[in-house]
Design a protein around this motif. Structure first.
Motif, PDB file in Angstrom:
ATOM      1  N   ARG A  61      18.174 -45.248 -16.172  1.00 47.83           N
ATOM      2  CA  ARG A  61      16.972 -44.509 -15.785  1.00 47.83           C
ATOM      3  C   ARG A  61      16.045 -44.305 -16.990  1.00 47.83           C
ATOM      4  O   ARG A  61      14.841 -44.472 -16.885  1.00 47.83           O
ATOM      5  N   SER A  62      16.622 -43.968 -18.125  1.00 42.89           N
ATOM      6  CA  SER A  62      15.783 -43.722 -19.305  1.00 42.89           C
ATOM      7  C   SER A  62      15.073 -45.002 -19.745  1.00 42.89           C
ATOM      8  O   SER A  62      13.922 -44.962 -20.199  1.00 42.89           O
ATOM      9  N   GLN A  63      15.727 -46.147 -19.606  1.00 41.44           N
ATOM     10  CA  GLN A  63      15.089 -47.414 -19.964  1.00 41.44           C
ATOM     11  C   GLN A  63      13.926 -47.735 -19.023  1.00 41.44           C
ATOM     12  O   GLN A  63      12.879 -48.229 -19.448  1.00 41.44           O
ATOM     13  N   ILE A  64      14.116 -47.431 -17.734  1.00 39.07           N
ATOM     14  CA  ILE A  64      13.035 -47.652 -16.769  1.00 39.07           C
ATOM     15  C   ILE A  64      11.862 -46.731 -17.068  1.00 39.07           C
ATOM     16  O   ILE A  64      10.695 -47.137 -17.022  1.00 39.07           O
ATOM     17  N   TYR A  65      12.166 -45.470 -17.387  1.00 42.35           N
ATOM     18  CA  TYR A  65      11.097 -44.528 -17.748  1.00 42.35           C
ATOM     19  C   TYR A  65      10.313 -45.034 -18.963  1.00 42.35           C
ATOM     20  O   TYR A  65       9.094 -44.859 -19.042  1.00 42.35           O
ATOM     21  N   ASP A  66      11.010 -45.662 -19.900  1.00 46.43           N
ATOM     22  CA  ASP A  66      10.335 -46.201 -21.086  1.00 46.43           C
ATOM     23  C   ASP A  66       9.380 -47.342 -20.727  1.00 46.43           C
ATOM     24  O   ASP A  66       8.379 -47.569 -21.427  1.00 46.43           O
ATOM     25  N   LEU A  67       9.692 -48.068 -19.649  1.00 46.62           N
ATOM     26  CA  LEU A  67       8.861 -49.211 -19.262  1.00 46.62           C
ATOM     27  C   LEU A  67       7.642 -48.810 -18.431  1.00 46.62           C
ATOM     28  O   LEU A  67       6.642 -49.533 -18.408  1.00 46.62           O
ATOM     29  N   PHE A  68       7.725 -47.683 -17.737  1.00 48.62           N
ATOM     30  CA  PHE A  68       6.663 -47.320 -16.797  1.00 48.62           C
ATOM     31  C   PHE A  68       5.258 -47.285 -17.418  1.00 48.62           C
ATOM     32  O   PHE A  68       4.278 -47.658 -16.757  1.00 48.62           O
ATOM     33  N   PRO A  69       5.099 -46.839 -18.668  1.00 50.20           N
ATOM     34  CA  PRO A  69       3.743 -46.840 -19.238  1.00 50.20           C
ATOM     35  C   PRO A  69       3.103 -48.230 -19.283  1.00 50.20           C
ATOM     36  O   PRO A  69       1.873 -48.352 -19.310  1.00 50.20           O
ATOM     37  N   TYR A  70       3.926 -49.276 -19.275  1.00 50.88           N
ATOM     38  CA  TYR A  70       3.417 -50.640 -19.357  1.00 50.88           C
ATOM     39  C   TYR A  70       3.131 -51.246 -17.977  1.00 50.88           C
ATOM     40  O   TYR A  70       2.558 -52.328 -17.878  1.00 50.88           O
ATOM     41  N   ILE A  71       3.552 -50.549 -16.932  1.00 46.53           N
ATOM     42  CA  ILE A  71       3.410 -51.046 -15.557  1.00 46.53           C
ATOM     43  C   ILE A  71       2.125 -50.498 -14.945  1.00 46.53           C
ATOM     44  O   ILE A  71       1.826 -49.314 -15.055  1.00 46.53           O
ATOM     45  N   ASP A  72       1.380 -51.357 -14.270  1.00 49.13           N
ATOM     46  CA  ASP A  72       0.154 -50.935 -13.588  1.00 49.13           C
ATOM     47  C   ASP A  72       0.369 -50.757 -12.086  1.00 49.13           C
ATOM     48  O   ASP A  72      -0.208 -49.860 -11.472  1.00 49.13           O
ATOM     49  N   VAL A  73       1.181 -51.632 -11.494  1.00 46.77           N
ATOM     50  CA  VAL A  73       1.374 -51.632 -10.040  1.00 46.77           C
ATOM     51  C   VAL A  73       2.862 -51.749  -9.734  1.00 46.77           C
ATOM     52  O   VAL A  73       3.551 -52.621 -10.276  1.00 46.77           O
ATOM     53  N   VAL A  74       3.348 -50.868  -8.856  1.00 45.98           N
ATOM     54  CA  VAL A  74       4.739 -50.931  -8.410  1.00 45.98           C
ATOM     55  C   VAL A  74       4.756 -51.522  -7.001  1.00 45.98           C
ATOM     56  O   VAL A  74       4.023 -51.057  -6.115  1.00 45.98           O
ATOM     57  N   VAL A  75       5.581 -52.536  -6.793  1.00 45.59           N
ATOM     58  CA  VAL A  75       5.633 -53.233  -5.510  1.00 45.59           C
ATOM     59  C   VAL A  75       6.992 -52.996  -4.850  1.00 45.59           C
ATOM     60  O   VAL A  75       8.034 -53.101  -5.504  1.00 45.59           O
ATOM     61  N   CYS A  76       6.974 -52.668  -3.563  1.00 46.76           N
ATOM     62  CA  CYS A  76       8.194 -52.616  -2.761  1.00 46.76           C
ATOM     63  C   CYS A  76       7.960 -53.505  -1.543  1.00 46.76           C
ATOM     64  O   CYS A  76       7.147 -53.164  -0.677  1.00 46.76           O
ATOM     65  N   SER A  77       8.638 -54.641  -1.499  1.00 47.63           N
ATOM     66  CA  SER A  77       8.451 -55.591  -0.390  1.00 47.63           C
ATOM     67  C   SER A  77       9.616 -55.524   0.596  1.00 47.63           C
ATOM     68  O   SER A  77       9.913 -56.498   1.291  1.00 47.63           O
ATOM     69  N   SER A  78      10.265 -54.376   0.687  1.00 50.53           N
ATOM     70  CA  SER A  78      11.468 -54.216   1.510  1.00 50.53           C
ATOM     71  C   SER A  78      11.224 -54.516   2.992  1.00 50.53           C
ATOM     72  O   SER A  78      10.181 -54.158   3.543  1.00 50.53           O
ATOM     73  N   ARG A  79      12.222 -55.145   3.594  1.00 53.79           N
ATOM     74  CA  ARG A  79      12.179 -55.346   5.048  1.00 53.79           C
ATOM     75  C   ARG A  79      12.374 -54.014   5.758  1.00 53.79           C
ATOM     76  O   ARG A  79      11.745 -53.741   6.764  1.00 53.79           O
ATOM     77  N   ILE A  80      13.274 -53.198   5.227  1.00 55.64           N
ATOM     78  CA  ILE A  80      13.452 -51.834   5.704  1.00 55.64           C
ATOM     79  C   ILE A  80      14.016 -51.013   4.548  1.00 55.64           C
ATOM     80  O   ILE A  80      14.872 -51.486   3.801  1.00 55.64           O
ATOM     81  N   ASP A  81      13.511 -49.797   4.393  1.00 54.58           N
ATOM     82  CA  ASP A  81      13.914 -48.967   3.261  1.00 54.58           C
ATOM     83  C   ASP A  81      13.538 -47.526   3.605  1.00 54.58           C
ATOM     84  O   ASP A  81      12.372 -47.216   3.826  1.00 54.58           O
ATOM     85  N   SER A  82      14.532 -46.650   3.642  1.00 47.22           N
ATOM     86  CA  SER A  82      14.302 -45.294   4.134  1.00 47.22           C
ATOM     87  C   SER A  82      13.225 -44.553   3.358  1.00 47.22           C
ATOM     88  O   SER A  82      12.302 -43.987   3.933  1.00 47.22           O
ATOM     89  N   LEU A  83      13.343 -44.536   2.036  1.00 49.62           N
ATOM     90  CA  LEU A  83      12.353 -43.847   1.197  1.00 49.62           C
ATOM     91  C   LEU A  83      12.533 -44.354  -0.233  1.00 49.62           C
ATOM     92  O   LEU A  83      13.195 -43.707  -1.048  1.00 49.62           O
ATOM     93  N   PRO A  84      11.965 -45.524  -0.549  1.00 47.23           N
ATOM     94  CA  PRO A  84      12.238 -46.170  -1.842  1.00 47.23           C
ATOM     95  C   PRO A  84      11.821 -45.317  -3.040  1.00 47.23           C
ATOM     96  O   PRO A  84      10.654 -44.961  -3.188  1.00 47.23           O
ATOM     97  N   ILE A  85      12.794 -44.995  -3.877  1.00 50.73           N
ATOM     98  CA  ILE A  85      12.534 -44.145  -5.040  1.00 50.73           C
ATOM     99  C   ILE A  85      11.574 -44.818  -6.019  1.00 50.73           C
ATOM    100  O   ILE A  85      10.782 -44.143  -6.685  1.00 50.73           O
ATOM    101  N   ALA A  86      11.603 -46.140  -6.102  1.00 49.88           N
ATOM    102  CA  ALA A  86      10.710 -46.840  -7.033  1.00 49.88           C
ATOM    103  C   ALA A  86       9.247 -46.521  -6.736  1.00 49.88           C
ATOM    104  O   ALA A  86       8.441 -46.336  -7.661  1.00 49.88           O
TER     105      ALA A  86
END
Length: 355
Positions: free
Chosen positions: A230-255
């Motif tokens: 989780r901490s590594q992902i948090y470190d990457l978030f400043p570099y991300i502009d758009v988060v994509v979830c292409s799930s066929r079905i997903d209750s409530l994607p945390i990403a």
């Protein structure tokens, strides 16, 4: 459920954290899990008890649970625990799953898969998707929606000047997460300058993954990070502009919820519970599941309309603050637990008198 880097585990951890913030003593009980993930939980101050016999409960476990006032049973596979413990303690059963696991679980725990075995339990779903699925098996049995909350990490980030526009898909590479749709959309776009697509999540060995990995490795626009803490992902978030979830079905994607927390532009599908909170081009984007052309169109719109991304991100952040921050989650969860305790005590006394 086993504790690892998946949505159900994270929701349980955040629930424990929210209740501890409200001065409750909480123990997170699990049959086991990923050591790195469990270490992260413990280091955050949450007590974890490993009970390898779960979802089964014997006299030793039942006696140990007697010290607690209330029980939250997380995920569908713990149906036995929900049913058995509801005879002893007030129980909230929190449902996250999509339809594919129901037949397997109900076949495994036949004697607990009847409406009578659930009569002493308050049942909540994390979004309308698992609520509707559960109610197909037990008509109108879900008592309400309890969406999770996630910690606010946005204050730890700083604005970065970057040359590239970064799109990221976060989660274990799998068919249900629609990674093949994401890769197909990227292929349809063709060559673009100053754009990069990141894949963050475990890459497991199966037939589906092998096929998509071939496409993944052959595309120079795609960067693979693999599974991160989780901490590594948090470190990457400043570099991300758009988060994509292409799930066929997903209750409530945390990403996607995390993307909103960080004020990022998010693209999700109508097959996800988070779609109920998104309005196209206002606080994010929604496309039909399995529609690579629709996903491509949204990606291309974002590339062309960079000047509009800041406002969309600000609105996404407001959505997080209204529905998914830890204070809102903790308050909702505490209210449900208190209501369940009152309801269960009344029902327990009434049933005992009638018997």
């Amino acid at each position: 459920t086993f504790l690892n880097y998946n949505g159900g585990s994270l929701a349980a951890v955040y629930a424990a954290s929210a209740l501890e913030d409200r001065k409750m003593q909480v123990v997170l009980m699990s049959p086991g899990g990923d050591k790195k993930f469990i270490d992260e939980i413990v280091q955050s101050g949450i007590t974890v008890a490993i009970c390898p016999v779960l979802p089964y409960l014997f006299e030793k476990e039942l006696n140990w649970i007697e010290q607690f006032d209330l029980v939250i049973v997380n995920v569908l596979s713990m149906i036995l625990c929900a049913s058995v413990l509801s005879l002893r303690k007030p129980v909230v059963w929190w449902i996250h799953e999509s339809a594919d696991v129901y037949t397997i679980i109900f076949e495994k725990f036949k004697e607990y898969s009847s409406i009578d075995s659930l009569k002493g339990i308050k049942i909540y779903a994390v979004s309308k998707i698992p609520q509707n699925i559960f109610n197909e098996f037990f008509q109108r049995r879900v008592d309400g929606i309890l969406n999770y909350g996630i910690p606010d990490m946005n204050h730890l980030t700083v604005a970065l000047k970057k040359n590239k526009l970064v799109f990221a898909i976060i989660g274990t590479v799998s068919e249900i997460k629609g990674h093949d749709v994401f890769f197909e959309a990227i292929e349809k776009i063709g060559k673009i300058d100053n754009v990069e697509f990141w894949v963050i999540g475990a890459i497991k060995e199966d037939t589906f993954v092998k096929k998509v990995v071939e496409k993944l490795e052959s595309n120079p626009l795609i960067k693979v990070w693999g599974e991160l803490t989780r901490s590594q992902i948090y470190d990457l978030f400043p570099y991300i502009d758009v988060v994509v979830c292409s799930s066929r079905i997903d209750s409530l994607p945390i990403a996607i919820t995390e993307g909103m927390m960080y004020g990022k532009v998010c693209i999700t599908t109508y097959g996800t519970g988070i779609a109920d909170y998104i309005c196209n081009e206002k606080n994010g984007f929604i496309v039909s599941a399995e529609d690579a052309d629709a996903l491509r169109e949204k990606i291309e719109w974002i590339i062309v309309n960079k000047d509009k991304l800041k406002e969309i991100g600000i609105n996404a952040r407001k959505t997080y603050e209204k529905y998914f921050n830890m204070e809102v989650f903790g308050r909702n969860l505490e209210n449900i637990l208190m209501e369940t305790e009152v309801w269960w005590n009344k029902k327990f006394v009434k049933d005992n008198k009638e018997n």
